[in-house]
Design a protein around this motif. Structure first.
Motif, PDB file in Angstrom:
ATOM      1  N   ILE A 186     -29.156 -37.754 -17.554  1.00  0.00           N
ATOM      2  CA  ILE A 186     -28.207 -37.320 -18.586  1.00  0.00           C
ATOM      3  C   ILE A 186     -28.312 -38.208 -19.818  1.00  0.00           C
ATOM      4  O   ILE A 186     -28.271 -37.728 -20.958  1.00  0.00           O
ATOM      5  CB  ILE A 186     -26.764 -37.333 -18.034  1.00  0.00           C
ATOM      6  N   GLN A 187     -28.490 -39.496 -19.601  1.00  0.00           N
ATOM      7  CA  GLN A 187     -28.629 -40.418 -20.727  1.00  0.00           C
ATOM      8  C   GLN A 187     -29.887 -40.106 -21.533  1.00  0.00           C
ATOM      9  O   GLN A 187     -29.871 -40.123 -22.767  1.00  0.00           O
ATOM     10  CB  GLN A 187     -28.693 -41.861 -20.210  1.00  0.00           C
ATOM     11  N   ALA A 188     -30.998 -39.804 -20.825  1.00  0.00           N
ATOM     12  CA  ALA A 188     -32.250 -39.468 -21.499  1.00  0.00           C
ATOM     13  C   ALA A 188     -32.127 -38.170 -22.279  1.00  0.00           C
ATOM     14  O   ALA A 188     -32.707 -38.021 -23.368  1.00  0.00           O
ATOM     15  CB  ALA A 188     -33.380 -39.373 -20.482  1.00  0.00           C
ATOM     16  N   LEU A 189     -31.368 -37.219 -21.751  1.00  0.00           N
ATOM     17  CA  LEU A 189     -31.126 -35.965 -22.471  1.00  0.00           C
ATOM     18  C   LEU A 189     -30.287 -36.217 -23.715  1.00  0.00           C
ATOM     19  O   LEU A 189     -30.534 -35.648 -24.780  1.00  0.00           O
ATOM     20  CB  LEU A 189     -30.421 -34.954 -21.552  1.00  0.00           C
ATOM     21  N   ASP A 190     -29.303 -37.090 -23.576  1.00  0.00           N
ATOM     22  CA  ASP A 190     -28.412 -37.387 -24.697  1.00  0.00           C
ATOM     23  C   ASP A 190     -29.127 -38.138 -25.824  1.00  0.00           C
ATOM     24  O   ASP A 190     -28.876 -37.877 -27.007  1.00  0.00           O
ATOM     25  CB  ASP A 190     -27.206 -38.209 -24.220  1.00  0.00           C
ATOM     26  N   ASP A 191     -29.996 -39.087 -25.452  1.00  0.00           N
ATOM     27  CA  ASP A 191     -30.657 -39.867 -26.509  1.00  0.00           C
ATOM     28  C   ASP A 191     -31.962 -39.228 -26.997  1.00  0.00           C
ATOM     29  O   ASP A 191     -32.652 -39.783 -27.852  1.00  0.00           O
ATOM     30  CB  ASP A 191     -30.900 -41.316 -26.057  1.00  0.00           C
ATOM     31  N   GLY A 192     -32.310 -38.057 -26.440  1.00  0.00           N
ATOM     32  CA  GLY A 192     -33.466 -37.320 -26.938  1.00  0.00           C
ATOM     33  C   GLY A 192     -34.807 -37.726 -26.369  1.00  0.00           C
ATOM     34  O   GLY A 192     -35.841 -37.198 -26.798  1.00  0.00           O
ATOM     35  N   THR A 193     -34.833 -38.622 -25.405  1.00  0.00           N
ATOM     36  CA  THR A 193     -36.110 -39.038 -24.815  1.00  0.00           C
ATOM     37  C   THR A 193     -36.600 -38.052 -23.753  1.00  0.00           C
ATOM     38  O   THR A 193     -37.756 -38.114 -23.326  1.00  0.00           O
ATOM     39  CB  THR A 193     -36.004 -40.443 -24.188  1.00  0.00           C
ATOM     40  N   LEU A 194     -35.739 -37.137 -23.315  1.00  0.00           N
ATOM     41  CA  LEU A 194     -36.122 -36.093 -22.362  1.00  0.00           C
ATOM     42  C   LEU A 194     -35.835 -34.736 -22.983  1.00  0.00           C
ATOM     43  O   LEU A 194     -34.718 -34.438 -23.382  1.00  0.00           O
ATOM     44  CB  LEU A 194     -35.357 -36.248 -21.042  1.00  0.00           C
ATOM     45  N   ASP A 195     -36.866 -33.893 -23.045  1.00  0.00           N
ATOM     46  CA  ASP A 195     -36.749 -32.551 -23.613  1.00  0.00           C
ATOM     47  C   ASP A 195     -35.902 -31.675 -22.680  1.00  0.00           C
ATOM     48  O   ASP A 195     -36.238 -31.515 -21.504  1.00  0.00           O
ATOM     49  CB  ASP A 195     -38.154 -31.951 -23.762  1.00  0.00           C
ATOM     50  N   PRO A 196     -34.811 -31.102 -23.196  1.00  0.00           N
ATOM     51  CA  PRO A 196     -33.946 -30.247 -22.353  1.00  0.00           C
ATOM     52  C   PRO A 196     -34.705 -29.076 -21.725  1.00  0.00           C
ATOM     53  O   PRO A 196     -34.421 -28.686 -20.584  1.00  0.00           O
ATOM     54  CB  PRO A 196     -32.876 -29.747 -23.336  1.00  0.00           C
ATOM     55  N   LYS A 197     -35.677 -28.522 -22.466  1.00  0.00           N
ATOM     56  CA  LYS A 197     -36.447 -27.396 -21.936  1.00  0.00           C
ATOM     57  C   LYS A 197     -37.332 -27.849 -20.771  1.00  0.00           C
ATOM     58  O   LYS A 197     -37.523 -27.116 -19.808  1.00  0.00           O
ATOM     59  CB  LYS A 197     -37.294 -26.761 -23.039  1.00  0.00           C
ATOM     60  N   ARG A 198     -37.878 -29.052 -20.874  1.00  0.00           N
ATOM     61  CA  ARG A 198     -38.689 -29.584 -19.789  1.00  0.00           C
ATOM     62  C   ARG A 198     -37.815 -29.823 -18.552  1.00  0.00           C
ATOM     63  O   ARG A 198     -38.229 -29.511 -17.426  1.00  0.00           O
ATOM     64  CB  ARG A 198     -39.361 -30.888 -20.228  1.00  0.00           C
ATOM     65  N   TYR A 199     -36.627 -30.359 -18.769  1.00  0.00           N
ATOM     66  CA  TYR A 199     -35.718 -30.606 -17.648  1.00  0.00           C
ATOM     67  C   TYR A 199     -35.286 -29.286 -17.007  1.00  0.00           C
ATOM     68  O   TYR A 199     -35.183 -29.178 -15.781  1.00  0.00           O
ATOM     69  CB  TYR A 199     -34.495 -31.391 -18.117  1.00  0.00           C
ATOM     70  N   ALA A 200     -35.072 -28.261 -17.847  1.00  0.00           N
ATOM     71  CA  ALA A 200     -34.688 -26.947 -17.320  1.00  0.00           C
ATOM     72  C   ALA A 200     -35.821 -26.375 -16.455  1.00  0.00           C
ATOM     73  O   ALA A 200     -35.572 -25.773 -15.404  1.00  0.00           O
ATOM     74  CB  ALA A 200     -34.367 -25.991 -18.464  1.00  0.00           C
ATOM     75  N   ASN A 201     -37.060 -26.585 -16.881  1.00  0.00           N
ATOM     76  CA  ASN A 201     -38.194 -26.090 -16.103  1.00  0.00           C
ATOM     77  C   ASN A 201     -38.354 -26.886 -14.811  1.00  0.00           C
ATOM     78  O   ASN A 201     -38.768 -26.351 -13.777  1.00  0.00           O
ATOM     79  CB  ASN A 201     -39.481 -26.179 -16.933  1.00  0.00           C
ATOM     80  N   TYR A 202     -38.021 -28.155 -14.876  1.00  0.00           N
ATOM     81  CA  TYR A 202     -38.019 -29.025 -13.689  1.00  0.00           C
ATOM     82  C   TYR A 202     -37.077 -28.452 -12.630  1.00  0.00           C
ATOM     83  O   TYR A 202     -37.440 -28.332 -11.457  1.00  0.00           O
ATOM     84  CB  TYR A 202     -37.587 -30.429 -14.127  1.00  0.00           C
ATOM     85  N   LYS A 203     -35.884 -28.076 -13.040  1.00  0.00           N
ATOM     86  CA  LYS A 203     -34.895 -27.533 -12.098  1.00  0.00           C
ATOM     87  C   LYS A 203     -35.294 -26.121 -11.650  1.00  0.00           C
ATOM     88  O   LYS A 203     -35.151 -25.781 -10.467  1.00  0.00           O
ATOM     89  CB  LYS A 203     -33.509 -27.497 -12.755  1.00  0.00           C
ATOM     90  N   LYS A 204     -35.826 -25.329 -12.582  1.00  0.00           N
ATOM     91  CA  LYS A 204     -36.216 -23.950 -12.264  1.00  0.00           C
ATOM     92  C   LYS A 204     -37.326 -23.917 -11.217  1.00  0.00           C
ATOM     93  O   LYS A 204     -37.245 -23.166 -10.230  1.00  0.00           O
ATOM     94  CB  LYS A 204     -36.679 -23.237 -13.536  1.00  0.00           C
ATOM     95  N   THR A 205     -38.364 -24.729 -11.418  1.00  0.00           N
ATOM     96  CA  THR A 205     -39.481 -24.734 -10.472  1.00  0.00           C
ATOM     97  C   THR A 205     -39.074 -25.339  -9.129  1.00  0.00           C
ATOM     98  O   THR A 205     -39.587 -24.940  -8.083  1.00  0.00           O
ATOM     99  CB  THR A 205     -40.695 -25.487 -11.046  1.00  0.00           C
ATOM    100  N   ALA A 206     -38.131 -26.290  -9.150  1.00  0.00           N
ATOM    101  CA  ALA A 206     -37.626 -26.859  -7.894  1.00  0.00           C
ATOM    102  C   ALA A 206     -36.926 -25.780  -7.069  1.00  0.00           C
ATOM    103  O   ALA A 206     -37.133 -25.667  -5.851  1.00  0.00           O
ATOM    104  CB  ALA A 206     -36.667 -28.006  -8.175  1.00  0.00           C
TER     105      ALA A 206
END
Length: 370
Positions: A307-327
């Motif tokens: 969540i911190q990485a999403l908030d500070d912009g170091t993690l792309d929200p779309k990449r994280y969404a794909n991470y959860k989708k493929t899981a």
């Protein structure tokens, strides 16, 4: 009649001391057969390279009887043990040597079966064009399958001549593909070939995969400096390509490298790829390991590194969404596979019980006749 053949011609197609060792672990009868490599796969037949040249081939009746899944059958890149038919350019395949690496996907349709795209590759070139078909999420899917295969993935961004800022796209892919080499190339402008030279060593096998229209056949012809595959134009309005390659085939380049061309895929359906998924999203997995709680569900700010990485912009929200989708996709697939296996097991048990009852009834009848 089984004859010992000189295996030297096969070294050109990737045979090595490693495969000598693998062969020596087969049963005594199989060891007496000749090794060969599958260089093309069609609907019901194969083209193989044997010590005495190129042959057409099919599997033996016993092989077909024992095969359970589609992945049990030979695939392009496989090393197989064959009986060479005397005085004919034909062989019979009796066994497939254990695969060193292989890329697999879920077979089309509702059946729970796998399909081998290619095997025994050293490198897997994931090709994506810098046109309207460019898609980071699609590249991530291919990376999951690539890491699961055991081969080294390499991303090739083709058609750089159609893009105003290719380095920008390369940087985006590098962020989405930790530890994976990314190369910008243009066959039209003859740019980027030197960057691919380190992969094209004699005896090395490279599989080319990607969607239709990304330039796989063009890439093959460019690397081979000859027309190995026929090329079709893509539709300019949506960058969609027609299937130039209709079957899988392995080509020997002049420098000694082997290139495997595969038909384009509209969508890569994943199959049993948990380890590949972890590797493809290794950066997110590393962040998850930094969370304050082991069972963190990554939905609150308190102590959650993701969540911190999403908030500070170091993690792309779309990449994280794909991470959860493929899981979720892989978890769903695992449940379906388990259910399918249980049904097959029950069906097999039921069939065996029927055979036993039938056999018992037959014995009773024979006893009555006596």
């Amino acid at each position: 009649m089984i004859t010992n053949y000189d295996l030297k011609p096969l070294y050109e197609f990737g045979w090595s001391i490693y495969w000598d060792t693998v062969r020596s672990q087969e049963n005594e009868w199989t060891q007496k057969l000749s090794p060969a490599r599958v260089i093309a796969q069609f609907s019901h037949s194969y083209k193989i390279m044997t010590p005495v040249g190129e042959h057409s081939a099919g599997v033996s009746g016993k092989f077909e009887f024992n095969a359970v899944n589609r992945s049990d059958y030979p695939a392009v890149g496989d090393w197989v043990m064959v009986e060479i038919v005397p005085n004919e350019a034909r062989s019979v395949i009796h066994a497939v040597l254990p695969r060193k690496t292989y890329m697999v996907r879920k077979a089309a349709g509702n059946t729970m079966d796998d399909q081998i795209i290619g095997s025994n590759m050293d490198y897997l070139f994931i090709v994506n064009a810098l046109n309207q078909d460019f898609n980071l999420r699609k590249i991530e899917r291919y990376l999951i399958a690539a890491w699961e295969s055991g081969a080294q993935p390499v991303v090739l961004l083709t058609k750089t001549d159609l893009c105003e800022d290719p380095p920008k796209f390369a940087a985006a892919v590098e962020n989405a593909a930790p530890g994976v080499p990314v190369h910008l190339i243009s066959a039209l402008l003859d740019q980027g070939k030197n960057e691919l030279t380190p992969y094209l060593h004699a005896g090395k096998t490279i599989a080319i995969t990607g969607s239709s229209g990304v330039g796989k056949s063009t890439l093959l012809n460019w690397l081979a400096e000859s027309e190995k595959q026929r090329i079709q134009e893509i539709r300019e309005d949506d960058a969609r390509g027609r299937h130039t390659t209709t079957h899988r085939e392995l080509f020997l380049l002049e420098g000694g490298a082997l290139i495997m061309d595969t038909p384009g895929m509209r969508e890569l359906q994943l199959w049993d790829s948990h380890e590949g998924w972890e590797q493809a999203f290794s950066d997110i997995e590393a962040l998850a390991g930094q969370c304050r709680y082991r069972d963190c569900i990554h939905e609150s700010n308190q102590g959650c590194a993701i969540i911190q990485a999403l908030d500070d912009g170091t993690l792309d929200p779309k990449r994280y969404a794909n991470y959860k989708k493929t899981a979720k996709e892989l978890a769903h697939l695992a449940r379906k596979e388990e259910s399918s296996s249980q049904k097959k097991s029950k069906k097999t048990t039921s069939s065996q019980q029927k055979k036993k009852r039938s056999r018992s009834n037959m014995i009773d009848i024979l006893e009555e006749l006596d």
